[in-house]
Write a protein that holds these residues in place. Structure first.
Motif, PDB file in Angstrom:
ATOM      1  N   ARG A 116       0.826  -1.212   0.000  1.00 54.21           N
ATOM      2  CA  ARG A 116       0.000   0.000   0.000  1.00 54.21           C
ATOM      3  C   ARG A 116       0.862   1.264   0.000  1.00 54.21           C
ATOM      4  O   ARG A 116       0.474   2.273  -0.573  1.00 54.21           O
ATOM      5  N   ARG A 117       2.039   1.194   0.619  1.00 56.19           N
ATOM      6  CA  ARG A 117       2.958   2.340   0.627  1.00 56.19           C
ATOM      7  C   ARG A 117       3.768   2.432  -0.671  1.00 56.19           C
ATOM      8  O   ARG A 117       4.497   3.382  -0.878  1.00 56.19           O
ATOM      9  N   LYS A 118       3.689   1.388  -1.501  1.00 55.40           N
ATOM     10  CA  LYS A 118       4.470   1.282  -2.741  1.00 55.40           C
ATOM     11  C   LYS A 118       5.966   1.330  -2.452  1.00 55.40           C
ATOM     12  O   LYS A 118       6.747   1.940  -3.168  1.00 55.40           O
ATOM     13  N   ASP A 119       6.352   0.639  -1.389  1.00 54.38           N
ATOM     14  CA  ASP A 119       7.736   0.603  -0.929  1.00 54.38           C
ATOM     15  C   ASP A 119       8.421  -0.649  -1.489  1.00 54.38           C
ATOM     16  O   ASP A 119       8.403  -1.718  -0.870  1.00 54.38           O
ATOM     17  N   GLU A 138      -2.149   2.845 -10.528  1.00 51.13           N
ATOM     18  CA  GLU A 138      -2.023   4.247 -10.116  1.00 51.13           C
ATOM     19  C   GLU A 138      -3.392   4.924 -10.167  1.00 51.13           C
ATOM     20  O   GLU A 138      -4.173   4.706 -11.082  1.00 51.13           O
ATOM     21  N   GLY A 139      -3.677   5.711  -9.145  1.00 49.96           N
ATOM     22  CA  GLY A 139      -4.964   6.403  -9.080  1.00 49.96           C
ATOM     23  C   GLY A 139      -6.023   5.638  -8.313  1.00 49.96           C
ATOM     24  O   GLY A 139      -7.077   6.178  -8.007  1.00 49.96           O
ATOM     25  N   TYR A 140      -5.755   4.377  -8.005  1.00 53.92           N
ATOM     26  CA  TYR A 140      -6.663   3.580  -7.185  1.00 53.92           C
ATOM     27  C   TYR A 140      -6.175   3.629  -5.749  1.00 53.92           C
ATOM     28  O   TYR A 140      -4.972   3.585  -5.491  1.00 53.92           O
ATOM     29  N   GLU A 141      -7.108   3.722  -4.813  1.00 52.90           N
ATOM     30  CA  GLU A 141      -6.777   3.745  -3.393  1.00 52.90           C
ATOM     31  C   GLU A 141      -6.884   2.331  -2.837  1.00 52.90           C
ATOM     32  O   GLU A 141      -7.929   1.681  -2.951  1.00 52.90           O
ATOM     33  N   SER A 142      -5.803   1.863  -2.260  1.00 49.87           N
ATOM     34  CA  SER A 142      -5.783   0.538  -1.659  1.00 49.87           C
ATOM     35  C   SER A 142      -6.512   0.571  -0.328  1.00 49.87           C
ATOM     36  O   SER A 142      -6.313   1.476   0.473  1.00 49.87           O
ATOM     37  N   THR A 174      -4.406 -13.971   0.833  1.00 50.16           N
ATOM     38  CA  THR A 174      -4.928 -12.702   1.329  1.00 50.16           C
ATOM     39  C   THR A 174      -5.957 -12.168   0.341  1.00 50.16           C
ATOM     40  O   THR A 174      -5.905 -12.476  -0.850  1.00 50.16           O
ATOM     41  N   GLN A 175      -6.904 -11.382   0.853  1.00 46.34           N
ATOM     42  CA  GLN A 175      -7.859 -10.660   0.011  1.00 46.34           C
ATOM     43  C   GLN A 175      -7.486  -9.184   0.052  1.00 46.34           C
ATOM     44  O   GLN A 175      -6.984  -8.697   1.062  1.00 46.34           O
ATOM     45  N   TRP A 176      -7.781  -8.462  -1.038  1.00 47.54           N
ATOM     46  CA  TRP A 176      -7.489  -7.040  -1.094  1.00 47.54           C
ATOM     47  C   TRP A 176      -8.489  -6.350  -2.020  1.00 47.54           C
ATOM     48  O   TRP A 176      -9.202  -7.012  -2.773  1.00 47.54           O
ATOM     49  N   SER A 177      -8.520  -5.020  -1.941  1.00 46.26           N
ATOM     50  CA  SER A 177      -9.369  -4.254  -2.857  1.00 46.26           C
ATOM     51  C   SER A 177      -8.799  -2.860  -3.055  1.00 46.26           C
ATOM     52  O   SER A 177      -8.056  -2.338  -2.216  1.00 46.26           O
ATOM     53  N   TYR A 178      -9.145  -2.299  -4.212  1.00 44.09           N
ATOM     54  CA  TYR A 178      -8.801  -0.922  -4.577  1.00 44.09           C
ATOM     55  C   TYR A 178     -10.083  -0.232  -5.015  1.00 44.09           C
ATOM     56  O   TYR A 178     -10.973  -0.875  -5.578  1.00 44.09           O
ATOM     57  N   VAL A 179     -10.150   1.081  -4.812  1.00 49.89           N
ATOM     58  CA  VAL A 179     -11.273   1.864  -5.333  1.00 49.89           C
ATOM     59  C   VAL A 179     -10.734   3.108  -6.035  1.00 49.89           C
ATOM     60  O   VAL A 179      -9.652   3.606  -5.725  1.00 49.89           O
ATOM     61  N   HIS A 180     -11.521   3.559  -7.006  1.00 48.31           N
ATOM     62  CA  HIS A 180     -11.173   4.750  -7.780  1.00 48.31           C
ATOM     63  C   HIS A 180     -12.467   5.412  -8.219  1.00 48.31           C
ATOM     64  O   HIS A 180     -13.406   4.723  -8.652  1.00 48.31           O
ATOM     65  N   THR A 181     -12.538   6.720  -8.096  1.00 49.30           N
ATOM     66  CA  THR A 181     -13.687   7.466  -8.590  1.00 49.30           C
ATOM     67  C   THR A 181     -13.276   8.151  -9.879  1.00 49.30           C
ATOM     68  O   THR A 181     -12.301   8.924  -9.895  1.00 49.30           O
ATOM     69  N   ASP A 182     -13.991   7.853 -10.973  1.00 53.43           N
ATOM     70  CA  ASP A 182     -13.619   8.457 -12.250  1.00 53.43           C
ATOM     71  C   ASP A 182     -14.127   9.891 -12.349  1.00 53.43           C
ATOM     72  O   ASP A 182     -14.809  10.389 -11.448  1.00 53.43           O
ATOM     73  N   GLU A 187     -14.446  -0.425  -8.307  1.00 52.64           N
ATOM     74  CA  GLU A 187     -13.760  -1.242  -7.314  1.00 52.64           C
ATOM     75  C   GLU A 187     -13.104  -2.426  -7.997  1.00 52.64           C
ATOM     76  O   GLU A 187     -13.682  -3.045  -8.889  1.00 52.64           O
ATOM     77  N   VAL A 188     -11.901  -2.710  -7.586  1.00 51.03           N
ATOM     78  CA  VAL A 188     -11.175  -3.905  -8.004  1.00 51.03           C
ATOM     79  C   VAL A 188     -10.972  -4.731  -6.750  1.00 51.03           C
ATOM     80  O   VAL A 188     -10.492  -4.227  -5.740  1.00 51.03           O
ATOM     81  N   ARG A 189     -11.398  -5.989  -6.793  1.00 52.89           N
ATOM     82  CA  ARG A 189     -11.178  -6.897  -5.664  1.00 52.89           C
ATOM     83  C   ARG A 189     -10.290  -8.036  -6.130  1.00 52.89           C
ATOM     84  O   ARG A 189     -10.370  -8.452  -7.281  1.00 52.89           O
ATOM     85  N   GLY A 190      -9.464  -8.518  -5.228  1.00 56.85           N
ATOM     86  CA  GLY A 190      -8.586  -9.601  -5.626  1.00 56.85           C
ATOM     87  C   GLY A 190      -8.101 -10.415  -4.452  1.00 56.85           C
ATOM     88  O   GLY A 190      -8.434 -10.154  -3.294  1.00 56.85           O
ATOM     89  N   CYS A 191      -7.310 -11.405  -4.799  1.00 56.32           N
ATOM     90  CA  CYS A 191      -6.669 -12.225  -3.787  1.00 56.32           C
ATOM     91  C   CYS A 191      -5.292 -12.617  -4.280  1.00 56.32           C
ATOM     92  O   CYS A 191      -5.022 -12.632  -5.483  1.00 56.32           O
ATOM     93  N   ASP A 192      -4.425 -12.880  -3.345  1.00 55.39           N
ATOM     94  CA  ASP A 192      -3.093 -13.375  -3.638  1.00 55.39           C
ATOM     95  C   ASP A 192      -2.943 -14.734  -2.982  1.00 55.39           C
ATOM     96  O   ASP A 192      -3.323 -14.904  -1.816  1.00 55.39           O
ATOM     97  N   LEU A 193      -2.402 -15.667  -3.728  1.00 50.80           N
ATOM     98  CA  LEU A 193      -2.045 -16.973  -3.191  1.00 50.80           C
ATOM     99  C   LEU A 193      -0.529 -16.994  -3.061  1.00 50.80           C
ATOM    100  O   LEU A 193       0.186 -16.577  -3.978  1.00 50.80           O
ATOM    101  N   PHE A 194      -0.048 -17.456  -1.929  1.00 53.01           N
ATOM    102  CA  PHE A 194       1.379 -17.411  -1.641  1.00 53.01           C
ATOM    103  C   PHE A 194       1.931 -18.796  -1.371  1.00 53.01           C
ATOM    104  O   PHE A 194       1.248 -19.666  -0.818  1.00 53.01           O
TER     105      PHE A 194
END
Length: 128
Positions: free
Chosen positions: A14-17, A61-65, A80-88, A95-102
């Motif tokens: 989320r910090r893009k670090d 870019e432009g989407y809020e995590s 893990t589950q995650w989501s991003y939102v963006h207002t055009d 909204e973008v929703r997703g998951c990561d498998l590790f």
């Protein structure tokens, strides 16, 4: 790996670090991106995975995590589950929703395999 440590990986995302993210990865890591030609471009090795992470961050870019979401670990696997939102510009919220498998190796991530759901067609940039 612990759920708490995995949450710190999510915080770094989320910090893009990129430096912090790569500290979580093994040298022989693999990243299966959630967009791209395969579907989902695969990056192998720490240099390529770092490049893949940077490309995905630029793509989103432009989407809020949004923090949070379910996370679990069992043995050397986790998710893990995650989501991003963006207002055009017209005020519509996307909204973008997703998951990561590790796959883990000790307290480090060997494989990050990302999946996403979107509310409209998306096109991956040529770099992915």
């Amino acid at each position: 790996m612990t759920v708490e440590r995995l949450a710190r990986f999510g915080d770094a995302w989320r910090r893009k670090d990129l430096d912090a993210l790569m500290e979580f990865m093994t040298e022989d890591c693999v990243f299966h991106a959630s967009v791209g030609a395969e579907p989902g471009t695969t990056f192998r090795g720490s240099d390529e995975v770092r490049r893949g992470f940077a490309l995905m961050m630029a793509f989103d870019e432009g989407y809020e995590s949004r923090p949070g979401g379910t996370a679990f670990i069992t043995g050397d696997q986790g998710a893990t589950q995650w989501s991003y939102v963006h207002t055009d510009e017209s005020g519509v919220v996307h909204e973008v929703r997703g998951c990561d498998l590790f796959t883990f190796e000790g307290d480090r991530i060997r494989v990050k395999d990302a999946y996403r759901k979107v509310d409209a067609d998306i096109t991956a940039p040529a770099a992915l």
